[in-house]
Design a protein around this motif. Structure first.
Motif, PDB file in Angstrom:
ATOM      1  N   PHE A 107      39.711  33.222  40.769  1.00 55.68           N
ATOM      2  CA  PHE A 107      39.711  32.141  39.784  1.00 55.68           C
ATOM      3  C   PHE A 107      38.370  31.980  39.082  1.00 55.68           C
ATOM      4  CE2 PHE A 107      38.000  29.793  43.350  1.00 55.68           C
ATOM      5  CZ  PHE A 107      37.235  28.770  42.806  1.00 55.68           C
ATOM      6  N   LEU A 108      37.309  32.610  39.621  1.00 52.77           N
ATOM      7  CA  LEU A 108      35.991  32.540  39.000  1.00 52.77           C
ATOM      8  C   LEU A 108      35.721  33.711  38.058  1.00 52.77           C
ATOM      9  CD1 LEU A 108      33.879  31.393  42.082  1.00 52.77           C
ATOM     10  CD2 LEU A 108      34.725  29.992  40.194  1.00 52.77           C
ATOM     11  N   LYS A 109      36.683  34.611  37.947  1.00 47.00           N
ATOM     12  CA  LYS A 109      36.522  35.794  37.091  1.00 47.00           C
ATOM     13  C   LYS A 109      37.288  35.611  35.782  1.00 47.00           C
ATOM     14  CE  LYS A 109      36.039  38.867  41.014  1.00 47.00           C
ATOM     15  NZ  LYS A 109      36.558  40.015  41.722  1.00 47.00           N
ATOM     16  N   SER A 110      36.813  36.305  34.754  1.00 44.10           N
ATOM     17  CA  SER A 110      37.535  36.325  33.485  1.00 44.10           C
ATOM     18  C   SER A 110      38.775  37.185  33.637  1.00 44.10           C
ATOM     19  CB  SER A 110      36.651  36.904  32.393  1.00 44.10           C
ATOM     20  OG  SER A 110      35.534  36.081  32.184  1.00 44.10           O
ATOM     21  N   GLY A 111      39.794  36.828  32.924  1.00 42.68           N
ATOM     22  CA  GLY A 111      41.022  37.605  32.990  1.00 42.68           C
ATOM     23  C   GLY A 111      42.134  36.893  32.265  1.00 42.68           C
ATOM     24  N   PRO A 112      43.337  37.420  32.367  1.00 37.89           N
ATOM     25  CA  PRO A 112      44.469  36.790  31.691  1.00 37.89           C
ATOM     26  C   PRO A 112      44.709  35.377  32.221  1.00 37.89           C
ATOM     27  CG  PRO A 112      45.163  38.758  32.924  1.00 37.89           C
ATOM     28  CD  PRO A 112      43.698  38.590  33.128  1.00 37.89           C
ATOM     29  N   ALA A 113      45.178  34.530  31.341  1.00 36.74           N
ATOM     30  CA  ALA A 113      45.465  33.149  31.736  1.00 36.74           C
ATOM     31  C   ALA A 113      46.629  33.131  32.714  1.00 36.74           C
ATOM     32  CB  ALA A 113      45.804  32.316  30.513  1.00 36.74           C
ATOM     33  N   THR A 114      46.440  32.429  33.802  1.00 39.49           N
ATOM     34  CA  THR A 114      47.487  32.252  34.791  1.00 39.49           C
ATOM     35  C   THR A 114      47.291  30.888  35.438  1.00 39.49           C
ATOM     36  OG1 THR A 114      48.592  33.254  36.690  1.00 39.49           O
ATOM     37  CG2 THR A 114      46.214  33.417  36.643  1.00 39.49           C
ATOM     38  N   THR A 115      48.359  30.327  35.960  1.00 38.41           N
ATOM     39  CA  THR A 115      48.288  28.989  36.540  1.00 38.41           C
ATOM     40  C   THR A 115      47.915  29.010  38.013  1.00 38.41           C
ATOM     41  OG1 THR A 115      49.996  28.249  35.000  1.00 38.41           O
ATOM     42  CG2 THR A 115      49.572  26.840  36.888  1.00 38.41           C
ATOM     43  N   VAL A 116      48.453  29.966  38.773  1.00 35.28           N
ATOM     44  CA  VAL A 116      48.282  29.973  40.221  1.00 35.28           C
ATOM     45  C   VAL A 116      47.555  31.241  40.658  1.00 35.28           C
ATOM     46  CG1 VAL A 116      49.467  29.848  42.445  1.00 35.28           C
ATOM     47  CG2 VAL A 116      50.477  28.729  40.450  1.00 35.28           C
ATOM     48  N   LEU A 117      46.483  31.061  41.437  1.00 40.89           N
ATOM     49  CA  LEU A 117      45.699  32.193  41.946  1.00 40.89           C
ATOM     50  C   LEU A 117      45.521  32.054  43.450  1.00 40.89           C
ATOM     51  CD1 LEU A 117      43.225  31.863  39.060  1.00 40.89           C
ATOM     52  CD2 LEU A 117      44.449  33.975  39.505  1.00 40.89           C
ATOM     53  N   LYS A 118      45.689  33.153  44.161  1.00 39.67           N
ATOM     54  CA  LYS A 118      45.571  33.152  45.623  1.00 39.67           C
ATOM     55  C   LYS A 118      44.122  33.320  46.048  1.00 39.67           C
ATOM     56  CE  LYS A 118      47.602  35.006  49.826  1.00 39.67           C
ATOM     57  NZ  LYS A 118      47.305  33.806  50.544  1.00 39.67           N
ATOM     58  N   LEU A 119      43.766  32.634  47.119  1.00 39.21           N
ATOM     59  CA  LEU A 119      42.487  32.819  47.794  1.00 39.21           C
ATOM     60  C   LEU A 119      42.753  33.461  49.149  1.00 39.21           C
ATOM     61  CD1 LEU A 119      40.852  29.321  47.174  1.00 39.21           C
ATOM     62  CD2 LEU A 119      40.319  31.445  45.991  1.00 39.21           C
ATOM     63  N   THR A 120      41.785  34.204  49.643  1.00 38.65           N
ATOM     64  CA  THR A 120      41.909  34.702  51.010  1.00 38.65           C
ATOM     65  C   THR A 120      41.710  33.519  51.953  1.00 38.65           C
ATOM     66  OG1 THR A 120      39.552  35.154  51.297  1.00 38.65           O
ATOM     67  CG2 THR A 120      40.918  36.941  50.338  1.00 38.65           C
ATOM     68  N   GLN A 121      42.106  33.690  53.190  1.00 39.39           N
ATOM     69  CA  GLN A 121      41.910  32.633  54.183  1.00 39.39           C
ATOM     70  C   GLN A 121      40.429  32.273  54.276  1.00 39.39           C
ATOM     71  OE1 GLN A 121      44.779  31.525  55.509  1.00 39.39           O
ATOM     72  NE2 GLN A 121      43.795  29.876  56.597  1.00 39.39           N
ATOM     73  N   GLU A 122      39.586  33.294  54.297  1.00 39.15           N
ATOM     74  CA  GLU A 122      38.136  33.079  54.395  1.00 39.15           C
ATOM     75  C   GLU A 122      37.605  32.334  53.171  1.00 39.15           C
ATOM     76  OE1 GLU A 122      34.319  35.745  55.731  1.00 39.15           O
ATOM     77  OE2 GLU A 122      35.753  36.678  54.368  1.00 39.15           O
ATOM     78  N   GLN A 123      38.049  32.705  51.971  1.00 38.39           N
ATOM     79  CA  GLN A 123      37.619  32.012  50.759  1.00 38.39           C
ATOM     80  C   GLN A 123      38.090  30.564  50.763  1.00 38.39           C
ATOM     81  OE1 GLN A 123      39.427  34.642  47.912  1.00 38.39           O
ATOM     82  NE2 GLN A 123      37.481  35.668  47.446  1.00 38.39           N
ATOM     83  N   GLY A 124      39.351  30.344  51.138  1.00 33.66           N
ATOM     84  CA  GLY A 124      39.903  28.994  51.161  1.00 33.66           C
ATOM     85  C   GLY A 124      39.164  28.085  52.128  1.00 33.66           C
ATOM     86  N   GLU A 125      38.888  28.592  53.323  1.00 31.43           N
ATOM     87  CA  GLU A 125      38.178  27.782  54.313  1.00 31.43           C
ATOM     88  C   GLU A 125      36.741  27.511  53.882  1.00 31.43           C
ATOM     89  OE1 GLU A 125      38.819  29.872  58.005  1.00 31.43           O
ATOM     90  OE2 GLU A 125      40.954  29.372  57.991  1.00 31.43           O
ATOM     91  N   ALA A 126      36.064  28.508  53.289  1.00 35.19           N
ATOM     92  CA  ALA A 126      34.690  28.316  52.818  1.00 35.19           C
ATOM     93  C   ALA A 126      34.645  27.303  51.673  1.00 35.19           C
ATOM     94  CB  ALA A 126      34.089  29.647  52.378  1.00 35.19           C
ATOM     95  N   LEU A 127      35.593  27.391  50.751  1.00 37.34           N
ATOM     96  CA  LEU A 127      35.642  26.459  49.630  1.00 37.34           C
ATOM     97  C   LEU A 127      35.964  25.052  50.116  1.00 37.34           C
ATOM     98  CD1 LEU A 127      35.428  26.033  46.618  1.00 37.34           C
ATOM     99  CD2 LEU A 127      37.808  26.767  46.396  1.00 37.34           C
ATOM    100  N   TYR A 128      36.901  24.940  51.037  1.00 34.42           N
ATOM    101  CA  TYR A 128      37.250  23.640  51.603  1.00 34.42           C
ATOM    102  C   TYR A 128      36.024  22.999  52.273  1.00 34.42           C
ATOM    103  CZ  TYR A 128      40.015  20.076  53.964  1.00 34.42           C
ATOM    104  OH  TYR A 128      40.511  18.873  54.386  1.00 34.42           O
ATOM    105  N   GLN A 129      35.290  23.797  53.033  1.00 32.68           N
ATOM    106  CA  GLN A 129      34.077  23.304  53.708  1.00 32.68           C
ATOM    107  C   GLN A 129      33.028  22.863  52.684  1.00 32.68           C
ATOM    108  OE1 GLN A 129      33.754  22.334  56.523  1.00 32.68           O
ATOM    109  NE2 GLN A 129      31.876  22.845  57.512  1.00 32.68           N
ATOM    110  N   PHE A 130      32.813  23.673  51.664  1.00 29.33           N
ATOM    111  CA  PHE A 130      31.846  23.375  50.613  1.00 29.33           C
ATOM    112  C   PHE A 130      32.187  22.053  49.922  1.00 29.33           C
ATOM    113  CE2 PHE A 130      30.711  23.699  46.065  1.00 29.33           C
ATOM    114  CZ  PHE A 130      29.336  23.802  46.174  1.00 29.33           C
TER     115      PHE A 130
END
Length: 135
Positions: A107-130
């Protein structure tokens, strides 16, 4: 909730001209739409709400129902329940790119417009903590 393991993490992007972020209230349910819904998401998955125009993280939600029909253009409707108010401090794309693990999230990269993007478990937990520490 339909799961037996930890929740998946997703980012949903909303445009400010189509999303009333001021109405983001804990417990409030809202319907969103996407042309390409993920095949692997389930009720109970965690969702990070992203404002695409300002490119900042606004809040947290939970997927209530991955498919509640279609809108008039044939896109799939899904329902979320907001878990937070709109954050008082909304981290921007620049700040999030400085968080290890999250810095390479799709979701932090440029690319085609889309509504839903998946995070890895590690990314999701790190973002949640942050976000938990900041808000």
């Amino acid at each position: 909730m339909n799961r037996n393991g930890p929740p998946n993490y997703w980012v949903i992007k909303g445009r400010p001209d189509q999303t009333d972020w001021a109405r983001m209230l804990p417990g409030e349910r809202r319907r969103w739409h996407t042309a390409k819904p993920p095949k692997t998401w389930e009720s109970g998955d965690r969702i990070f709400c992203w404002e695409s125009g300002a490119r900042r993280m606004l809040g947290l939600a939970e997927l209530v129902a991955p498919d509640v029909g279609q809108n008039e253009t044939g896109e799939i409707l899904f329902e979320v329940r907001y878990l937070t108010h709109r954050f008082a401090v909304m981290p921007t794309i620049t700040e999030l790119r400085q968080v290890p693990v999250v810095e390479n999230a799709s979701f932090l990269k440029s690319g085609p417009a889309t509504t839903v993007l998946k995070l890895t478990q590690e990314q999701g937990e790190a973002l949640y903590q942050f976000l938990s520490v900041r808000n």
